[in-house]
Design a protein around this motif. Structure first.
Motif, mmCIF file in Angstrom:
data_model
loop_
_atom_site.group_PDB
_atom_site.id
_atom_site.type_symbol
_atom_site.label_atom_id
_atom_site.label_comp_id
_atom_site.label_asym_id
_atom_site.label_seq_id
_atom_site.Cartn_x
_atom_site.Cartn_y
_atom_site.Cartn_z
ATOM 1 N N PRO A 140 -18.336 84.742 -24.934
ATOM 2 C CA PRO A 140 -17.712 85.500 -26.185
ATOM 3 C C PRO A 140 -17.562 85.396 -27.050
ATOM 4 O O PRO A 140 -17.913 85.336 -28.160
ATOM 5 C CB PRO A 140 -17.161 86.333 -25.218
ATOM 6 N N ASP A 141 -16.434 83.918 -27.505
ATOM 7 C CA ASP A 141 -15.886 83.357 -28.204
ATOM 8 C C ASP A 141 -15.505 82.005 -28.290
ATOM 9 O O ASP A 141 -15.495 81.486 -27.582
ATOM 10 C CB ASP A 141 -14.401 84.379 -29.032
ATOM 11 N N TYR A 142 -15.990 81.321 -29.380
ATOM 12 C CA TYR A 142 -15.389 80.084 -29.474
ATOM 13 C C TYR A 142 -14.888 79.862 -30.803
ATOM 14 O O TYR A 142 -14.049 80.619 -31.877
ATOM 15 C CB TYR A 142 -16.122 78.739 -29.649
ATOM 16 N N MET A 143 -13.333 79.242 -30.733
ATOM 17 C CA MET A 143 -12.714 78.955 -32.165
ATOM 18 C C MET A 143 -13.156 77.036 -32.216
ATOM 19 O O MET A 143 -12.764 76.331 -31.409
ATOM 20 C CB MET A 143 -11.191 78.648 -31.471
ATOM 21 N N CYS A 144 -13.334 76.201 -33.287
ATOM 22 C CA CYS A 144 -14.288 75.381 -33.497
ATOM 23 C C CYS A 144 -12.776 75.146 -34.800
ATOM 24 O O CYS A 144 -12.180 75.094 -34.998
ATOM 25 C CB CYS A 144 -15.172 74.863 -34.520
ATOM 26 N N MET A 145 -12.409 73.430 -33.952
ATOM 27 C CA MET A 145 -11.287 72.842 -34.240
ATOM 28 C C MET A 145 -12.238 71.667 -35.011
ATOM 29 O O MET A 145 -13.000 72.081 -35.545
ATOM 30 C CB MET A 145 -10.670 71.418 -32.836
ATOM 31 N N ASP A 146 -11.279 70.995 -36.156
ATOM 32 C CA ASP A 146 -12.090 70.142 -37.448
ATOM 33 C C ASP A 146 -11.060 69.028 -38.067
ATOM 34 O O ASP A 146 -10.567 68.508 -39.217
ATOM 35 C CB ASP A 146 -12.283 71.501 -38.801
ATOM 36 N N SER A 147 -10.691 68.482 -36.717
ATOM 37 C CA SER A 147 -9.452 67.449 -37.127
ATOM 38 C C SER A 147 -10.428 66.137 -36.974
ATOM 39 O O SER A 147 -11.478 65.877 -36.970
ATOM 40 C CB SER A 147 -8.499 67.437 -36.368
ATOM 41 N N THR A 148 -9.973 64.878 -37.865
ATOM 42 C CA THR A 148 -10.270 63.468 -38.337
ATOM 43 C C THR A 148 -9.438 62.574 -37.511
ATOM 44 O O THR A 148 -8.168 62.894 -37.574
ATOM 45 C CB THR A 148 -10.419 62.969 -39.535
ATOM 46 N N ILE A 149 -9.940 61.163 -36.572
ATOM 47 C CA ILE A 149 -9.395 60.176 -36.190
ATOM 48 C C ILE A 149 -9.751 59.063 -36.781
ATOM 49 O O ILE A 149 -11.077 59.025 -36.920
ATOM 50 C CB ILE A 149 -9.304 59.939 -35.004
ATOM 51 N N PRO A 150 -9.579 58.057 -36.586
ATOM 52 C CA PRO A 150 -10.248 57.031 -36.702
ATOM 53 C C PRO A 150 -10.983 56.685 -35.406
ATOM 54 O O PRO A 150 -10.972 57.071 -34.232
ATOM 55 C CB PRO A 150 -8.832 55.801 -36.602
ATOM 56 N N ARG A 151 -12.415 55.606 -36.031
ATOM 57 C CA ARG A 151 -13.358 55.808 -34.561
ATOM 58 C C ARG A 151 -13.461 54.736 -34.280
ATOM 59 O O ARG A 151 -13.740 55.858 -33.081
ATOM 60 C CB ARG A 151 -14.699 55.091 -36.105
ATOM 61 N N LYS A 152 -12.144 54.262 -33.739
ATOM 62 C CA LYS A 152 -11.517 53.373 -32.511
ATOM 63 C C LYS A 152 -11.332 54.273 -31.763
ATOM 64 O O LYS A 152 -10.971 53.620 -30.326
ATOM 65 C CB LYS A 152 -11.455 52.159 -32.894
ATOM 66 N N ARG A 153 -11.087 55.194 -31.818
ATOM 67 C CA ARG A 153 -9.795 56.276 -30.827
ATOM 68 C C ARG A 153 -10.870 57.608 -29.935
ATOM 69 O O ARG A 153 -10.114 58.750 -30.262
ATOM 70 C CB ARG A 153 -8.927 57.243 -32.000
ATOM 71 N N LEU A 154 -12.059 57.161 -31.178
ATOM 72 C CA LEU A 154 -13.216 58.652 -30.535
ATOM 73 C C LEU A 154 -13.031 58.804 -28.594
ATOM 74 O O LEU A 154 -12.685 59.786 -28.669
ATOM 75 C CB LEU A 154 -14.009 58.605 -30.836
ATOM 76 N N ALA A 155 -13.163 57.828 -28.166
ATOM 77 C CA ALA A 155 -13.184 58.273 -26.475
ATOM 78 C C ALA A 155 -11.540 58.901 -26.139
ATOM 79 O O ALA A 155 -11.708 59.120 -25.087
ATOM 80 C CB ALA A 155 -13.182 56.770 -25.710
ATOM 81 N N ASP A 156 -10.487 58.447 -26.543
ATOM 82 C CA ASP A 156 -9.221 58.084 -26.765
ATOM 83 C C ASP A 156 -8.879 59.667 -26.658
ATOM 84 O O ASP A 156 -8.520 60.671 -25.910
ATOM 85 C CB ASP A 156 -8.497 57.461 -27.415
ATOM 86 N N ILE A 157 -9.904 60.815 -27.605
ATOM 87 C CA ILE A 157 -9.442 61.505 -28.279
ATOM 88 C C ILE A 157 -10.391 62.394 -27.665
ATOM 89 O O ILE A 157 -9.552 63.777 -26.675
ATOM 90 C CB ILE A 157 -9.853 61.745 -29.806
ATOM 91 N N LEU A 158 -11.446 62.040 -27.078
ATOM 92 C CA LEU A 158 -12.194 63.071 -25.719
ATOM 93 C C LEU A 158 -11.631 62.898 -24.307
ATOM 94 O O LEU A 158 -11.282 63.927 -24.123
ATOM 95 C CB LEU A 158 -13.217 62.418 -25.847
ATOM 96 N N LEU A 159 -10.760 61.779 -24.181
ATOM 97 C CA LEU A 159 -10.365 62.457 -22.865
ATOM 98 C C LEU A 159 -9.142 62.792 -22.437
ATOM 99 O O LEU A 159 -8.906 63.696 -21.617
ATOM 100 C CB LEU A 159 -10.094 60.860 -22.051
ATOM 101 N N ALA A 160 -8.487 62.627 -24.212
ATOM 102 C CA ALA A 160 -7.209 63.361 -24.496
ATOM 103 C C ALA A 160 -7.084 65.484 -24.319
ATOM 104 O O ALA A 160 -6.813 66.470 -23.234
ATOM 105 C CB ALA A 160 -6.592 63.074 -25.464
ATOM 106 N N ILE A 161 -8.810 66.130 -24.933
ATOM 107 C CA ILE A 161 -9.335 66.974 -24.773
ATOM 108 C C ILE A 161 -9.640 67.447 -22.959
ATOM 109 O O ILE A 161 -9.607 68.046 -23.843
ATOM 110 C CB ILE A 161 -10.845 67.016 -25.905
#
Length: 493
Positions: A343-364
């Motif tokens: 029904p709805d979504y909220m889109c976040m828009d943060s940035t991180i260092p490229r080397k932390r992509l996997a880390d942030i996805l696992l955290a999410i």
């Protein structure tokens, strides 16, 4: 620098009477049925009907509205197409929403100098369409480019899927003209490649309508590449995909585009547009090369080798322009595809260092369990700009509350990983609390000082972007280290 005082507007009747003296009757809306469509931007979770909506048709009318509101102390919120995703164009209850929709003309196209002068209400994609006969185009390409306006792009410093190679709005604009809060004409930048004095152009771009109202923008145009091809690479593990992004850049390759989507997002967009995505993959990367045929062939080969070395389970290279556009159609339609499954979504828009992509996805992924909400991820992987879309139902207050906490957790975890709370969507009202985590009290005070220098009364888009020091103090009481909120039931807005 002390916080700017909240504007105290006169009675609506007085404001409306003054505006009717400078605007035609059809260019001023005040009835609820007329102003309700302006109550929010693309961030639909937060709504506020404005006292009035002004729809000027000439620059003189824009100036007159600003002068009138400044004299009366009435807040003004400039609005483009309303496609923003952080509440930057949410109205002020006692203020005027200044719609710039009627300023939609391309004023001058210079194919030799590779520039175009356009009014602020011109759609992003319309610039490229007008430049196409000259073999040129405007490079920044937000997913909403079919609807979003160049004025809104300037306000948010928008990027797009090709911003890794070609830059954000700030890298593709030469000059902005408009009016200050007092209605005085102002110019940022120049038609030349550089301008003397302080770089106020870069300050104005991304200022979210807080410093001035833009009316005309001079943009750079770039030649259309002779050829573009796109790689779709599948990965069976999120960390492998994240590491592949860093490996491509580390190999000295700057793709025209480097985007990433996780499995829930690819499923949503594939059901919507049939882009040909691998639904078995945990993540897919879209890596584009453009240039001469020889350059593209060499770069595609190098990227493919890097991706295979990082564990890609499948690699498909577009064989023609139709297939390339099909690959990108899924990425460009990620947001509407999400709207079909929630029904709805909220889109976040943060940035991180490229080397932390996997880390942030696992955290999410861990946060999904923590807050009991789904999240689909799509982002500009090449420059580490995340767009997690938290799926919820805004009609359920508890879900909205948990969504707010989820979003704040993502932003604050990004900061802890060395990133920022926004990459291109802006702060608006959505990320005000997270700005208290990103910046110190002294830094926020300096930003308020800049705002004060341009807008002494604090009338342009008040209550957005820069949190008050009191707000940060109260929010600080809610936080403990590590991005966890000690008292999640306290109101956030």
């Amino acid at each position: 620098m002390a916080a700017l005082a909240a504007p105290t507007a006169p009675p609506p009747a007085e404001t409306l009477a003054a505006l009717r003296r400078v605007l035609p009757a059809h260019a001023l809306l005040s009835q609820p049925e007329d102003t309700t469509p302006y109550e929010c931007d693309g961030l639909t979770a937060y709504r506020q009907r404005p006292m009035a909506v002004a729809l000027p048709e000439t620059y003189a009318q824009v100036q007159a509205v600003l002068k009138t509101c400044h004299a009366l102390g009435v807040p003004v919120v400039a609005r483009g197409a309303g496609t923003g995703l952080s509440g930057g164009a949410m109205p002020h209850a006692q203020g005027v929403t200044l719609s710039m929709a009627k300023f939609n003309k391309i004023l001058h196209m210079d194919p030799v100098g590779r520039t175009a002068v356009v009014q602020c209400g011109v759609r992003n994609l319309a610039i490229s369409e007008a430049a196409a006969p000259h073999g040129l185009y405007y490079a920044p390409d937000p997913s909403s480019q079919i609807a979003c306006t160049i004025g809104g792009n300037v306000a948010e410093n928008s990027g797009g899927v090709h911003c890794l190679k070609y830059g954000l709005t700030v890298h593709n604009v030469l000059q902005i003209t408009g009016f200050t809060a007092e209605g005085e004409p102002v110019t940022f930048g120049s038609a030349a490649l550089d301008t003397p004095g302080l770089d106020l152009l870069a300050l104005a771009i991304g200022s979210e309508g807080m410093l001035a109202v833009a009316t005309e923008v001079t943009v750079k145009l770039v030649p259309k590449p002779l050829l573009a091809r796109c790689i779709m690479a599948s990965f069976d593990d999120m960390r492998k995909a994240g590491d592949a992004v860093a490996a491509v850049i580390a190999a000295g390759i700057i793709p025209a585009g480097l985007e990433m989507m996780d499995k829930p997002m690819t499923a949503a967009v594939e059901d919507f547009v049939r882009a040909g995505y691998d639904l078995t993959a945990e993540a897919i990367l879209l890596c584009e090369s453009d240039g001469t045929p020889e350059e593209v062939e060499e770069e595609i080969g190098r990227m493919s080798a890097v991706l295979r070395g990082c564990g890609a389970t499948a690699i498909t290279v577009s064989q023609n322009e139709a297939e390339r556009l099909r690959f990108w159609s899924g990425r460009k339609n990620a947001f509407p595809a999400s709207g079909r499954i929630s029904p709805d979504y909220m889109c976040m828009d943060s940035t991180i260092p490229r080397k932390r992509l996997a880390d942030i996805l696992l955290a999410i992924a861990a946060m999904e369990k923590k807050y009991g909400l789904r999240c689909a991820n799509v982002f500009h992987a090449g420059d580490g700009n995340l767009h997690p879309l938290i799926l919820f139902d805004a009609n359920d207050p508890d879900q909205l509350h948990r969504c707010e906490l989820f979003g704040a957790d993502i932003l604050e975890t990004s900061v802890a990983m060395g990133g920022t709370v926004t990459g291109e969507h802006g702060v608006g009202v959505e990320k005000l609390n997270s700005m208290c985590v990103q910046f110190s009290a002294e830094e926020n005070a300096q930003m308020l000082g800049i705002k004060h220098a341009f807008d002494t009364k604090g009338l342009l888009n008040p209550g957005k972007v820069i949190p008050t020091l009191n707000r940060c103090a109260e929010y600080g009481k809610m936080l403990v280290r590590g991005g966890k909120i000690a008292h999640p039931d306290l109101p956030r807005f």
